[in-house]
Design a protein around this motif. Structure first.
Motif, short mmCIF file in Angstrom:
data_model
loop_
_atom_site.label_atom_id
_atom_site.label_comp_id
_atom_site.label_asym_id
_atom_site.label_seq_id
_atom_site.Cartn_x
_atom_site.Cartn_y
_atom_site.Cartn_z
N GLY A 72 0.79 -1.22 0.00
CA GLY A 72 0.00 0.00 0.00
C GLY A 72 0.82 1.27 0.00
O GLY A 72 0.29 2.35 0.27
N GLU A 73 2.10 1.16 -0.37
CA GLU A 73 3.01 2.31 -0.31
C GLU A 73 3.26 2.94 -1.68
O GLU A 73 3.95 3.96 -1.78
N ALA A 74 2.74 2.34 -2.73
CA ALA A 74 2.96 2.85 -4.09
C ALA A 74 1.81 2.38 -4.97
O ALA A 74 0.92 1.63 -4.53
N PHE A 75 1.83 2.84 -6.22
CA PHE A 75 0.77 2.52 -7.18
C PHE A 75 1.42 2.06 -8.47
O PHE A 75 2.46 2.59 -8.89
N LEU A 76 0.83 1.06 -9.12
CA LEU A 76 1.35 0.51 -10.36
C LEU A 76 0.56 1.04 -11.55
O LEU A 76 -0.66 0.86 -11.62
N LEU A 77 1.25 1.67 -12.49
CA LEU A 77 0.64 2.12 -13.75
C LEU A 77 1.23 1.29 -14.88
O LEU A 77 2.44 1.33 -15.13
N GLN A 78 0.37 0.54 -15.56
CA GLN A 78 0.79 -0.30 -16.66
C GLN A 78 -0.01 0.09 -17.90
O GLN A 78 -1.24 0.12 -17.87
N GLY A 79 0.69 0.39 -18.99
CA GLY A 79 -0.03 0.82 -20.17
C GLY A 79 0.78 0.68 -21.44
O GLY A 79 2.02 0.67 -21.42
N THR A 109 1.36 10.82 -9.60
CA THR A 109 2.34 11.12 -8.55
C THR A 109 2.06 12.47 -7.92
O THR A 109 2.04 12.62 -6.69
N TYR A 110 1.83 13.47 -8.75
CA TYR A 110 1.61 14.82 -8.25
C TYR A 110 0.24 14.94 -7.58
O TYR A 110 0.10 15.54 -6.51
N GLY A 111 -0.76 14.34 -8.22
CA GLY A 111 -2.11 14.47 -7.69
C GLY A 111 -2.34 13.69 -6.42
O GLY A 111 -3.07 14.13 -5.53
#
Length: 456
Positions: A72-79, A109-111
């Motif tokens: 729960g410390e980061a987010f994965l963006l795959q595209g 990241t910014y939002g």
């Protein structure tokens, strides 16, 4: 005299000891009907002698990054592209996909004030599963450029496996150059936008955010901050592990571990995740972080068995479960799956693919996706995790850096009549730049709400 310094190091494992070819005795779904088995063996043998496309240390690093997502410390963006083609692997095409992925990552990241792991659906997405071997016209189905030709002869050709390797190698070479600096520098956050996006509501929103980032970067540089994170990014590659001869030929044994070095991350699709099938057996033996697509037919019991099978040591970051339910089913089907997996004690990455469950056809038989349905599935994914107190870990989307008109909806209000204007996909419809950014802003808003929920 022979000097000894204690126990000898154990001998490295061999492919036979790791069972890397056990899949050959199992049912293998969605494999092409190769007309010449000798030619296939020759192509696979040649590929097995080529250098790997990525290295094991990069794979291990990605697994560590995904462990942070699982916690729960980061987010994965795959595209990236639905189906990469050899013809659309030019510098301009690759730069366009990287640029839109970077734009989305910056929005998130910014939002949301959260680290974003960036995983391209790129440099290997040359094969596609199909619902039938033949099209309605009687012509063989297109199975991706690794297998056959979209425009020409549809006979599977093993030599295309080697061309897929060389195209992936050149793509990764450019990808590393972009990620290491130049294109990925935050100094270029404005130039990532395009003229058409600046004239839209979403483009204007991005430009405002880019201005704020630009001022922040200039402030840090004025204060003497020269951090490498401002100059480049970590950008990893992924694709569906569909054509098993290709994946096996690029698998290397290092010590006691087997790495599929065709990419940093590979996944098994909805059509090939049979528990007794070849694909799950093969990926179960890899050290790579791996993913599995879960459609609305998935049962909680299957998901729990899958976790035990693919993550036997309970390693955070090892397994990513990619839900692709459809916006009308995600709120009903996903909760029980998450609860069952949570009861196993394993920390997996929960990942949302809002594209594949929301494909539809127009009255003229053209495949499209409605961005409103895509966003609704993302909202449903976040709603479920908010109710269960779990982490909505990632987003998996098919997109392009071109101003295509393949998906309807969005602030540009594209309709079915707009599709013919620029419909270029080799397989499934992709989000264009503006639609991708609109989705990213929505995800950022949901991540902020999720953080406030957890902190409050």
């Amino acid at each position: 005299m022979t000097l000894t310094t204690g126990k000898q190091a154990p001998a490295p494992s061999t492919p036979d000891q790791l069972g890397l070819d056990a899949w050959r005795a199992l049912p293998a779904a969605q494999q092409p009907e190769w007309p010449d088995e000798d030619a296939l063996r020759d192509a696979a043998g040649t590929l097995a002698g080529m250098p790997p496309l990525v290295v094991a240390s990069e794979v291990d690093q990605l697994r560590e990054r995904l462990a942070a997502v699982a916690r729960g410390e980061a987010f994965l963006l795959q595209g990236g592209d639905c189906a990469e083609t050899f013809a659309t692997s030019s510098q301009a095409d690759i730069a366009g996909k990287v640029r839109v992925l970077l734009q989305m990552a910056v929005v998130l990241t910014y939002g949301a004030s959260m680290p974003v792991v960036k995983l391209g659906r790129i440099a290997g997405q040359y094969a596609k599963p199909r619902s039938a071997n033949l099209e309605a016209s009687g012509r063989p189905s297109y199975r991706g450029d690794m297998v056959n030709d979209l425009a020409g002869d549809r006979t599977p050709d093993p030599s295309r496996i080697l061309r897929a390797y060389s195209t992936a190698a050149s793509t990764l070479n450019l990808l590393r150059a972009y990620a290491g600096g130049g294109l990925a520098s935050l100094d270029r956050v404005h130039s990532w936008n395009t003229a058409f996006a600046r004239t839209t509501e979403t483009g204007a929103r991005y430009e405002q955010m880019a201005g704020e980032i630009d001022r922040a970067v200039r402030f840090m540089r004025a204060c003497g901050v020269h951090d490498g994170a401002l100059e480049g990014v970590e950008l990893y590659s992924s694709h569906e592990a569909l054509i098993l001869e290709y994946e096996r030929a690029l698998t290397r044994v290092e010590g006691d571990l087997a790495y599929d070095l065709s990419a940093h991350f590979v996944w098994v699709g909805e059509r090939t995740r049979q528990m007794d099938g070849a694909h799950l057996d093969f990926v179960s033996r890899l050290a790579n972080p791996i993913g599995v697509k879960l459609g609305p037919s998935t049962t909680p019991e299957f998901a729990a068995e899958l976790v035990h099978r693919l993550d036997p040591t309970g390693t955070p970051g090892r397994l990513t479960l990619i839900s692709r339910m459809g916006n009308d089913k995600v709120r009903d089907v996903l909760p029980a799956i998450i609860e069952k997996v949570q009861s196993t004690g394993h920390l997996v990455v929960w990942h949302c693919d809002p594209m594949h469950g929301n494909t539809e056809e127009t009255a003229d038989g053209v495949k499209t996706r409605d961005l409103d349905r895509v966003i609704d599935e993302v909202d449903g994914f976040f709603d479920v995790h908010a109710a269960l107190g779990t982490h909505p870990g990632g987003l998996h989307v098919e997109l392009t850096g071109d101003d295509v008109t393949e998906c309807i909806g969005g602030t540009a209000e594209l309709t079915a009549t707009d599709l013919a204007r620029r419909y270029e996909t080799a397989c499934d419809p992709r989000l264009n730049i503006e639609q991708s950014l609109e989705l990213a802003f929505r995800v950022a808003e949901r991540l902020v709400a999720d953080r406030q929920r957890r902190e409050g």
